[in-house]
Design an enzyme around this catalytic site. Structure first.
Site, PDB file in Angstrom:
ATOM      1  N   TRP A 131      40.013  24.101  35.619  1.00 12.86           N
ATOM      2  CA  TRP A 131      40.961  25.099  36.094  1.00 12.86           C
ATOM      3  C   TRP A 131      42.367  24.475  36.095  1.00 12.86           C
ATOM      4  CZ3 TRP A 131      39.366  29.447  34.802  1.00 12.86           C
ATOM      5  CH2 TRP A 131      38.128  29.986  35.156  1.00 12.86           C
ATOM      6  N   SER A 132      43.075  24.534  37.231  1.00 16.07           N
ATOM      7  CA  SER A 132      44.490  24.147  37.164  1.00 16.07           C
ATOM      8  C   SER A 132      44.748  22.651  37.082  1.00 16.07           C
ATOM      9  CB  SER A 132      45.246  24.751  38.346  1.00 16.07           C
ATOM     10  OG  SER A 132      45.268  26.149  38.215  1.00 16.07           O
ATOM     11  N   VAL A 133      43.708  21.847  37.144  1.00 17.48           N
ATOM     12  CA  VAL A 133      43.902  20.427  36.832  1.00 17.48           C
ATOM     13  C   VAL A 133      44.369  20.304  35.374  1.00 17.48           C
ATOM     14  CG1 VAL A 133      42.743  18.186  36.596  1.00 17.48           C
ATOM     15  CG2 VAL A 133      42.275  19.624  38.587  1.00 17.48           C
TER      16      VAL A 133
END
Lengths: 432, 432
Positions: free
Chosen positions: A150-152
């Site tokens: 995801w936003s990593v």
């Protein structure tokens, strides 16, 4: 109506990392949601109520299976390792951290193992001074499974951009329109590259879950994250959608606002400036040099554009290698693969005054720079974070790297943040 | 109407390997369709007329890009190599076969290079006595790209099944219903496993391209190969579709008929008998032992079922390693990974009398057994073949292995078969 609700729920879970919860929601007991209990996608075919598809993958508990099987639900593009290079062997020095006890921040004593279970962890690794001191997988996921970041993903994208700046391939002060003429008339047109990297470009982005024409739906539909509803008339692709965001929300550079679309613009800039596909560049500059065990991959939109704001997938150990490379200021596996100056700049963090009020109240006192969180804690620890409990934590002073993959029922990490910080503190202290 | 035509064309190209052409169709000059000329999917975003999507990928010339980028268009599942194993190094002894001249079968003299270009070849490799004597890639594809095998996939599937028979894990004389209760009331119910493997199970399968309710469309839509049209009411998944084929076309075991759905049933049987996903089994038993350079992958349907009749993708050299393993009767990279007896049985071929009249007139005198073609030529050469010019050719007597990936405008290999045979004969003779 039902469909509206379904998309609403799915999209909420998917996209909102920013909204804080005022109270802890009712959650199913984590032990009841292990994959061996759930039996998702078992059998040929799986029973209808155990079937995970692109339409239902993010309705809990389906994410427990889906978040490490994303390419089976959506088109993707590989981020190749070097097929002829040796794997960078990890050294192990097991420290049995599972039994470590700590106060979870609410006055309750817990252990690392219990905390991992209670935060619906799929995989977790701790490196101290470059050695693996703890590594564990929930049942149903293994060390070869590629889990979504995801936003990593944003932080990987940001590092690539920061490195290009140091190489002189990207001018942080140039406007977005300079690199991406398609965005000239968008809200980003006169923002600088650095503002986009720091999420201070002021772009109006509507997140109204009751309104199907809201930007958040148009993002999910145009990027292919959610299947397009019947008679959908919106943008056909991510790029079309980004160009359609024409309203500014204020002056660029003044206020951080957490918006995935900013990261997508970063990747568009990277591709325009380099003439290379984002995944190819990432493979060439980082993944092929890491000694990775497996290719990583990124989900792509219906026109083949990588979803650089949240679509990357990798194995636990490979992401740990990446994080360890960042901790070592770009030098890993025998070479300086990313500019030291780029990483030092990231470690410095951004402006805390601009971060405040940006929607991430649980990260009070922190900042966001080049798509990374600087915690500004005593150790100057750096973090990357994604919904449903994805995390990289890099503590330069304690020489510590932590990577966590999860499939938490709730997207936002706001109300697990306290216990996670407590766990990280306890681990850090135990390793001194 | 237009939509109907579009699906018709795409599906025709996709699925028909059986219909012979009576005359050579008008084709674009191959040199005009190189990827550097076409500039497909170049730029961020590519111009609209250069955009390849799931809806148009198989309209020529889009396949020139798409056939080695399939995972970017459709969900897929990896077939993992062993990440810690060394790559099986290939030895090279270049024989400069490109300039080899031969009569293409029509009285025209050509060279191997010209023939490769004229058959829209993407990648081509020749191994003689285990050494690479020729390897070449068309511009736009390279040695790390994974190309779709189309129906060459069937032969991989068939080998896995034949090996399970030898291991005693699969009874070739048991009925399909024994392994797959879901197919009890289908046309396959009382067919034997061996009949399905040999494509002599008598299943009525309508291929009417003017009728949207025709089986061929229901296969393409339910498997996800073509996007479902609006208001589609047919089967949601491959398994549902297979179970819906209830009419027999005659008695089982009497006549070979080339039908991709038979191979899909083979894979369903494999999964039921082993309790394992087809890709996991393929990884465990073959791909992880081959010393492969990259993972392979297979396209999956909307419910995650691997498309074992045509959905596999691999690099040229990895597929060559697989073919060389078959030539060596299952012994490769230091171990016997597939039963020698299984491969010897495949080499024997099937019943030629049953093959005749099965729709593959250009393969006169051949047979089909366990999803492989036995050419019954002087050398007893074995072949695997897929639409648009995919091929494995294994000549046990000449100790020769040839693998060819192509993106020919026409699906059927019927009218390139003569020149291909001539090329293979010339290469075989040159290497004596």
């Amino acid at each position: 109506m039902l469909q509206s609700l379904r998309y609403g729920l799915a999209t909420t879970a998917l996209l909102i990392a920013t909204q804080g919860y005022t109270e802890t929601p009712q959650l199913p007991p984590p032990e009841s949601t292990s994959l061996s209990k759930l039996q998702l996608m078992q059998g040929f075919p799986p029973p209808p109520d155990k079937l995970v598809t692109q339409a239902n993958f993010n309705r809990f508990p389906n994410g427990r299976w889906a978040l490490h099987h994303m390419r089976e639900l959506q088109p993707s593009r590989g981020i190749a390792r070097d097929p002829l290079a040796d794997v960078a062997k990890l050294k192990y020095k097991n420290r049995g951290l599972g039994d470590l006890r700590f106060d979870d921040g609410s006055g309750q004593t817990t252990t690392v193992s219990e905390w991992l279970r209670d935060t619906y962890t799929d995989a977790f690794i701790v490196l101290h001074k470059g050695r693996v001191v703890y590594e564990t997988y929930a049942d149903g996921m293994d060390d070869q499974d590629q889990h979504i970041l995801w936003s990593v993903t944003k932080s990987v994208t940001g590092l690539l951009a920061a490195d290009m700046i140091q190489r002189g391939e990207l001018d942080p002060d140039a406007t977005v329109a300079h690199y991406v003429p398609e965005l000239k008339d968008s809200a980003w047109g006169d923002a600088t590259v650095q503002q986009v990297l720091d999420m201070t470009a002021a772009v109006r982005y509507r997140e109204d879950y009751k309104d199907f024409t809201s930007d958040v739906y148009r993002y999910a539909f145009s990027s292919g994250i959610l299947p397009k509803p019947k008679n959908y008339q919106g943008p056909a692709s991510l790029y079309e959608f980004l160009a359609s965001l024409t309203e500014k929300s204020g002056e660029h550079g003044e206020q951080f606002t957490y918006q995935t679309v900013q990261s997508e613009v970063v990747a568009w800039i990277i591709s325009k400036a380099s003439g290379r596909d984002y995944t190819d560049l990432l493979s060439e500059r980082i993944w092929s040099k890491l000694g990775a065990e497996r290719d990583a991959y990124v989900l792509v939109d219906p026109h083949g554009t990588p979803l650089a704001g949240g679509g990357m997938n990798a194995t636990l150990r490979d992401l740990a290698r990446f994080a360890e490379m960042v901790r070592r200021k770009g030098h890993y596996n025998g070479e300086q693969m990313v500019s030291k100056a780029a990483i030092e700049d990231i470690f410095k963090g951004g402006e805390r005054s601009k971060f405040e009020g940006g929607g991430l109240d649980f990260r009070q006192g922190q900042s966001y720079h080049n798509q990374w969180y600087q915690t500004h804690n005593d150790h100057g620890a750096l973090q990357a974070a994604g919904i449903h409990g994805q995390m990289i934590h890099i503590d330069p002073q304690a020489e510590l790297v932590v990577v966590k993959f999860s499939s938490h029922p709730v997207a936002s990490s706001s109300f697990t943040y306290t216990s996670t910080t407590a766990a990280l503190d306890a681990i850090t202290e135990a390793l001194q």
